[in-house]
Scaffold this motif. Structure first.
Motif, PDB file in Angstrom:
ATOM      1  N   VAL A 118       6.361   3.549  -4.722  1.00  0.00           N
ATOM      2  CA  VAL A 118       5.482   3.685  -3.551  1.00  0.00           C
ATOM      3  C   VAL A 118       4.719   5.001  -3.628  1.00  0.00           C
ATOM      4  N   GLU A 119       5.417   6.063  -3.989  1.00  0.00           N
ATOM      5  CA  GLU A 119       4.770   7.367  -4.073  1.00  0.00           C
ATOM      6  C   GLU A 119       3.848   7.461  -5.291  1.00  0.00           C
ATOM      7  N   ALA A 120       4.355   7.061  -6.450  1.00  0.00           N
ATOM      8  CA  ALA A 120       3.579   7.234  -7.679  1.00  0.00           C
ATOM      9  C   ALA A 120       2.352   6.336  -7.723  1.00  0.00           C
ATOM     10  N   LEU A 121       2.465   5.130  -7.171  1.00  0.00           N
ATOM     11  CA  LEU A 121       1.371   4.163  -7.258  1.00  0.00           C
ATOM     12  C   LEU A 121       0.563   4.088  -5.967  1.00  0.00           C
ATOM     13  N   GLU A 122       0.841   5.008  -5.049  1.00  0.00           N
ATOM     14  CA  GLU A 122       0.071   5.136  -3.801  1.00  0.00           C
ATOM     15  C   GLU A 122       0.083   3.841  -2.992  1.00  0.00           C
ATOM     16  N   ILE A 123       1.276   3.263  -2.852  1.00  0.00           N
ATOM     17  CA  ILE A 123       1.462   2.071  -2.026  1.00  0.00           C
ATOM     18  C   ILE A 123       1.634   2.514  -0.575  1.00  0.00           C
ATOM     19  N   ASP A 124       1.075   1.772   0.344  1.00  0.00           N
ATOM     20  CA  ASP A 124       1.205   2.082   1.767  1.00  0.00           C
ATOM     21  C   ASP A 124       2.686   2.189   2.132  1.00  0.00           C
ATOM     22  N   ALA A 125       3.082   3.329   2.672  1.00  0.00           N
ATOM     23  CA  ALA A 125       4.496   3.559   2.996  1.00  0.00           C
ATOM     24  C   ALA A 125       5.022   2.573   4.022  1.00  0.00           C
TER      25      ALA A 125
END
Length: 444
Positions: A118-125
């Protein structure tokens, strides 16, 4: 030579994907291509395998193929619980029968992997919420199941909290539940949003994720493989099969896999007045105290709108297709379950009703191992597709590159799936057993 007997197909919408709005522009294979590794299947297992491959060797040329749109298949149809603790669906209270501490550690590794992605691939938290979950009880029998599971968790040294009827109402807005068992470690997903985020992030990192590209066949070509699709052929050194139950479509583990469908429905977006009448928290997830009971979720605007999801009913379908009659029967049951829990909304027409495909083995093992030369599987998640799918994808990626870890050793130690009884007796017996388990679950 491996030929597909059928490809994934659903006659119902993938509601989790539908509520996110229009699909991104389709990206399909339109010409011949080459790859170092090709992953067949773009669900939790396949996309996790691709991300793990890229983590281990960013120079690899990786292609991921899916027969449908991203999150249109089973990954966009499940309940979205990535559970850390023992969650044995064949038991009465979820308590496992193996090394639960080791399995919990592995599941938590899958959750860390998802959280890091989620953090590395910029997925909506909002698509991966570490909110924990509640086992909800609505009867004395359900409360006994929760008490039994609580004793099991206490023996493992795991944290939990018992909730009374008032606490359950404050959480859910429903007076239906008599008690609950809260555990904090579950990550609750917007499964379609998370999977789409994985795909988008992989593409930004140079991985080709191709949709509507069903694999018709793959054949040995020297030391590698040639994959045939409607849009072209792919020459690849290695293949990871991450197509869960459709592993059997290619002739692997035939007669050893149970093709199961679960069913769910989702309300329209609730109005401001309805939200006020409901009360409770804006997001929560309740699994039933009896594993064959009814799962409920509430989501909010960040996850696709203020809605309530009901999941119950299961059928075995060896042909890997759920019928309109199956969906209608389940939808009618879900309406009754929803009305009982939320009488203030009784009779509300559901916006979506759907079927989701999962795959089990008789002895509860996965097929995450080498199938042929430079061909590995990451399949058969036994109803635990989010965590187990993620783990099997990681294991297949690591083993493909010659790496060893606790995850690869876990799958390598598993037996082969047991052979099922002959048809049609296997299907008759399994469906009769499922109906009995649903009946026995009662109010749960």
């Amino acid at each position: 030579m491996y030929r597909a007997a059928c490809t994934p197909h659903f006659d119902t919408p993938a509601a989790w994907a539908e509520i996110l709005g229009p699909y991104p522009a389709v990206q399909s294979l339109e010409a011949d291509a080459t790859a170092d590794v090709t992953v067949i299947g773009a669900g939790f297992a396949g996309l996790s395998a691709a991300w793990r491959l890229h983590q281990l060797d960013p120079t690899l040329d990786i292609i991921v193929l899916d027969a449908q749109r991203i999150a249109e298949g089973s990954a966009g149809r499940n309940s979205g619980f990535m559970i850390d603790l023992p969650h044995d669906l064949a038991s009465d209270d979820y308590a496992g029968s193996g090394d639960d501490r080791a399995l919990t550690a592995l599941n938590r590794g899958a959750i860390r992997f998802a959280r890091d992605a989620v953090e590395a691939l910029e997925i909506d938290a909002a698509y991966a919420d570490p909110a924990g979950k509640v086992n909800g009880a609505a009867s004395a029998a359900g409360d006994a199941h929760n008490q039994s599971y609580a004793r099991h968790l206490a023996g493992l040294g795991e944290a939990f909290e018992m909730l009374d009827a008032r606490a359950m109402r404050e959480l859910t807005g429903s007076a239906y539940y008599t008690s609950g068992l809260y555990t904090p470690g579950t990550m609750i997903l917007q499964p379609a949003g998370y999977v789409r985020g994985l795909a988008a992030g992989l593409r930004r990192n140079g991985v080709r994720v191709l949709e509507r590209t069903p694999v018709r066949a793959f054949d040995r070509a020297g030391d590698g493989w040639q994959i045939t699709t409607p849009g072209g052929r792919i020459s690849t050194n290695r293949i990871i099969l991450a197509n869960n139950g459709h592993l059997e479509s290619f002739g692997v583990a035939k007669g050893r896999l149970m093709q199961l469908f679960l069913y769910a429905s989702m309300t329209p977006e609730l109005s401001a007045d309805q939200i006020k009448a409901l009360g409770g928290a804006p997001r929560w997830g309740v699994t039933p105290a009896d594993p064959m009971g009814t799962t409920m979720r509430r989501i909010d605007t960040a996850q696709g709108g203020n809605r309530i999801i009901t999941r119950t009913c299961a059928t075995l379908r060896p042909g890997m297709r759920a019928s309109a009659r199956d969906v209608a029967r389940a939808a009618a049951t879900q309406q009754r379950k929803f009305d009982a829990r939320f009488p203030q909304f009784a009779g509300m027409s559901m916006a979506y009703a759907w079927a989701g495909h999962l795959c089990l083995s008789l002895n509860g093992v996965s097929v995450t191992r080498q199938i042929d030369h430079n061909l590995r599987a990451a399949c058969v998640q036994n109803g635990l597709g989010t965590a187990r799918g993620t783990l099997s994808g990681i294991a297949a990626a690591e083993a493909t590159l010659g790496r060893s870890s606790d995850i690869t050793r876990f799958f390598e130690a598993q037996d082969a799936p047991r052979r099922l009884p002959p048809q049609p007796f296997a299907t008759w017996g399994a469906n009769a057993y499922l109906r009995w388990k649903e009946w026995r679950a009662g109010a749960e």
